[in-house]
Design a protein around this motif. Structure first.
Motif, PDB file in Angstrom:
ATOM      1  N   HIS A 114      16.188  18.670  19.180  1.00  0.00           N
ATOM      2  CA  HIS A 114      17.306  19.061  20.063  1.00  0.00           C
ATOM      3  C   HIS A 114      17.456  20.582  20.131  1.00  0.00           C
ATOM      4  O   HIS A 114      17.698  21.128  21.198  1.00  0.00           O
ATOM      5  CB  HIS A 114      18.612  18.421  19.559  1.00  0.00           C
ATOM      6  N   HIS A 159      28.697  25.071  21.689  1.00  0.00           N
ATOM      7  CA  HIS A 159      28.855  24.275  20.469  1.00  0.00           C
ATOM      8  C   HIS A 159      29.367  25.139  19.306  1.00  0.00           C
ATOM      9  O   HIS A 159      29.030  26.311  19.200  1.00  0.00           O
ATOM     10  CB  HIS A 159      27.488  23.695  20.113  1.00  0.00           C
ATOM     11  N   PHE A 186      18.530  24.184  27.812  1.00  0.00           N
ATOM     12  CA  PHE A 186      19.525  25.256  27.888  1.00  0.00           C
ATOM     13  C   PHE A 186      19.228  26.295  26.820  1.00  0.00           C
ATOM     14  O   PHE A 186      18.438  26.048  25.895  1.00  0.00           O
ATOM     15  CB  PHE A 186      20.946  24.691  27.710  1.00  0.00           C
ATOM     16  N   THR A 230      17.558  13.352  27.390  1.00  0.00           N
ATOM     17  CA  THR A 230      18.638  12.894  28.273  1.00  0.00           C
ATOM     18  C   THR A 230      19.387  14.023  28.973  1.00  0.00           C
ATOM     19  O   THR A 230      20.324  13.756  29.733  1.00  0.00           O
ATOM     20  CB  THR A 230      19.656  12.082  27.453  1.00  0.00           C
ATOM     21  N   LYS A 252      29.922  10.771  21.401  1.00  0.00           N
ATOM     22  CA  LYS A 252      28.629  10.271  21.852  1.00  0.00           C
ATOM     23  C   LYS A 252      27.844   9.721  20.661  1.00  0.00           C
ATOM     24  O   LYS A 252      28.073  10.105  19.519  1.00  0.00           O
ATOM     25  CB  LYS A 252      27.859  11.370  22.567  1.00  0.00           C
TER      26      LYS A 252
HETATM   27  C1  HEM Z   1      23.612  25.134  18.442  1.00  0.00           C
HETATM   28  C2  HEM Z   1      24.250  23.974  18.449  1.00  0.00           C
HETATM   29  C3  HEM Z   1      24.310  23.084  19.668  1.00  0.00           C
HETATM   30  C4  HEM Z   1      24.317  23.428  20.979  1.00  0.00           C
HETATM   31  C5  HEM Z   1      24.304  24.836  21.568  1.00  0.00           C
HETATM   32  C6  HEM Z   1      24.342  22.199  21.730  1.00  0.00           C
HETATM   33  C7  HEM Z   1      24.361  22.134  23.097  1.00  0.00           C
HETATM   34  C8  HEM Z   1      24.325  20.992  23.840  1.00  0.00           C
HETATM   35  C9  HEM Z   1      24.385  20.929  25.279  1.00  0.00           C
HETATM   36  C10 HEM Z   1      24.495  22.160  26.216  1.00  0.00           C
HETATM   37  C11 HEM Z   1      24.328  19.648  25.641  1.00  0.00           C
HETATM   38  C12 HEM Z   1      24.321  19.094  27.071  1.00  0.00           C
HETATM   39  C13 HEM Z   1      25.665  19.089  27.693  1.00  0.00           C
HETATM   40  C14 HEM Z   1      26.642  18.259  26.943  1.00  0.00           C
HETATM   41  O1  HEM Z   1      26.474  17.027  26.886  1.00  0.00           O
HETATM   42  O2  HEM Z   1      27.594  18.851  26.399  1.00  0.00           O
HETATM   43  C15 HEM Z   1      24.270  18.862  24.422  1.00  0.00           C
HETATM   44  C16 HEM Z   1      24.262  17.502  24.375  1.00  0.00           C
HETATM   45  C17 HEM Z   1      24.347  16.790  23.230  1.00  0.00           C
HETATM   46  N1  HEM Z   1      24.313  17.267  21.944  1.00  0.00           N
HETATM   47 FE1  HEM Z   1      24.148  19.180  21.401  1.00  0.00          FE
HETATM   48  N2  HEM Z   1      24.342  21.139  20.875  1.00  0.00           N
HETATM   49  C18 HEM Z   1      24.348  21.628  19.613  1.00  0.00           C
HETATM   50  C19 HEM Z   1      24.370  20.898  18.442  1.00  0.00           C
HETATM   51  C20 HEM Z   1      24.430  19.535  18.381  1.00  0.00           C
HETATM   52  C21 HEM Z   1      24.542  18.780  17.167  1.00  0.00           C
HETATM   53  C22 HEM Z   1      24.617  19.382  15.765  1.00  0.00           C
HETATM   54  C23 HEM Z   1      24.578  17.460  17.534  1.00  0.00           C
HETATM   55  C24 HEM Z   1      24.682  16.223  16.690  1.00  0.00           C
HETATM   56  C25 HEM Z   1      24.830  16.194  15.393  1.00  0.00           C
HETATM   57  C26 HEM Z   1      24.489  17.406  18.973  1.00  0.00           C
HETATM   58  C27 HEM Z   1      24.513  16.263  19.722  1.00  0.00           C
HETATM   59  C28 HEM Z   1      24.468  16.214  21.091  1.00  0.00           C
HETATM   60  C29 HEM Z   1      24.577  14.983  21.863  1.00  0.00           C
HETATM   61  C30 HEM Z   1      24.749  13.575  21.313  1.00  0.00           C
HETATM   62  C31 HEM Z   1      24.492  15.338  23.205  1.00  0.00           C
HETATM   63  C32 HEM Z   1      24.621  14.413  24.412  1.00  0.00           C
HETATM   64  C33 HEM Z   1      23.300  14.083  25.053  1.00  0.00           C
HETATM   65  C34 HEM Z   1      23.534  13.206  26.258  1.00  0.00           C
HETATM   66  O3  HEM Z   1      24.610  13.225  26.836  1.00  0.00           O
HETATM   67  O4  HEM Z   1      22.585  12.495  26.618  1.00  0.00           O
HETATM   68  N3  HEM Z   1      24.380  18.685  19.446  1.00  0.00           N
HETATM   69  N4  HEM Z   1      24.249  19.713  23.347  1.00  0.00           N
END
Ligand code: HEM
Length: 156
Positions: A148, A65, A34, A30, A116
């Motif tokens: 992810h 994050h 990055f 989705t 989310k």
């Molecule tokens: C190194 C750790 C992580 C990084 C650098 C990271 C980075 C990102 C980035 C850049 C996005 C897309 C932009 C945004 O929606 O903010 C994203 C989306 C997302 N991340 Fe992560 N994330 C990390 C860890 C996690 C973890 C641990 C979870 C859940 C337990 C998670 C859940 C999500 C979700 C639900 C989205 C939204 C996707 C969407 O909008 O369709 N992330 N993440």
């Protein structure tokens, strides 16, 4: 300042101890792919748990994050993980330790009203000498369990 002795109940998790620095990349069906830089610290205070703090930055050097929590030993081969994420998510997980590899599956993902949708996660942390490889997959945003994140860090 006295430094605490490692609690014997966390001996099987001690391969994770240290300050780890490196980089990683992320993707999900989705969102756009990055990259990020990361610093993760697994510490201890002499109690039967490890502390965990992860901080990441984007390509411009700005905070991305972050998450923090605790690893709790369960016997000599298992562990529980509780981690909080500022996007309104608390992850509870449990798993096994084998050959410097910790594999965790969520036992509950709890979300604030505006967070989310994330329904399950799978994490793996594997140490080879002073290198830590980790991965995270999640079922989120209507997608089944899907990769992810991955990171490769060096112990400093
Ligand atoms: C190194 C750790 C992580 C990084 C650098 C990271 C980075 C990102 C980035 C850049 C996005 C897309 C932009 C945004 O929606 O903010 C994203 C989306 C997302 N991340 Fe992560 N994330 C990390 C860890 C996690 C973890 C641990 C979870 C859940 C337990 C998670 C859940 C999500 C979700 C639900 C989205 C939204 C996707 C969407 O909008 O369709 N992330 N993440």
């Amino acid at each position: 300042m006295p430094s605490p002795t490692l609690h014997p109940d966390v001996a099987h998790l001690s391969f994770l101890l240290g300050t780890w620095k490196g980089s990683g990349k992320g993707e999900y069906p989705t969102i756009e792919p990055f990259t990020f830089t990361e610093e993760t610290v697994f510490g201890h205070v002499g109690k039967p748990f490890l502390t965990f703090v992860q901080r990441t930055k984007d390509a411009a050097g700005l905070p991305l994050h972050t998450e923090s929590g605790y690893l709790r030993p369960v016997g000599a081969e298992r562990a529980e993980f509780v981690v909080s994420i500022p996007s309104g998510i608390v992850e509870l997980a449990a798993g096994t330790v084998e050959e410097n590899r910790l594999v965790l599956s969520s036992t509950g993902v709890h979300r604030t009203a505006t967070a989310k949708e994330v329904s399950a996660t799978e994490r793996a942390y594997e140490v080879d000498g002073d290198t830590l490889h980790w991965t995270l997959a999640m079922a989120a945003m209507g997608q089944p369990m899907t990769h992810h994140l991955s990171g490769e860090l060096t112990r400093s």
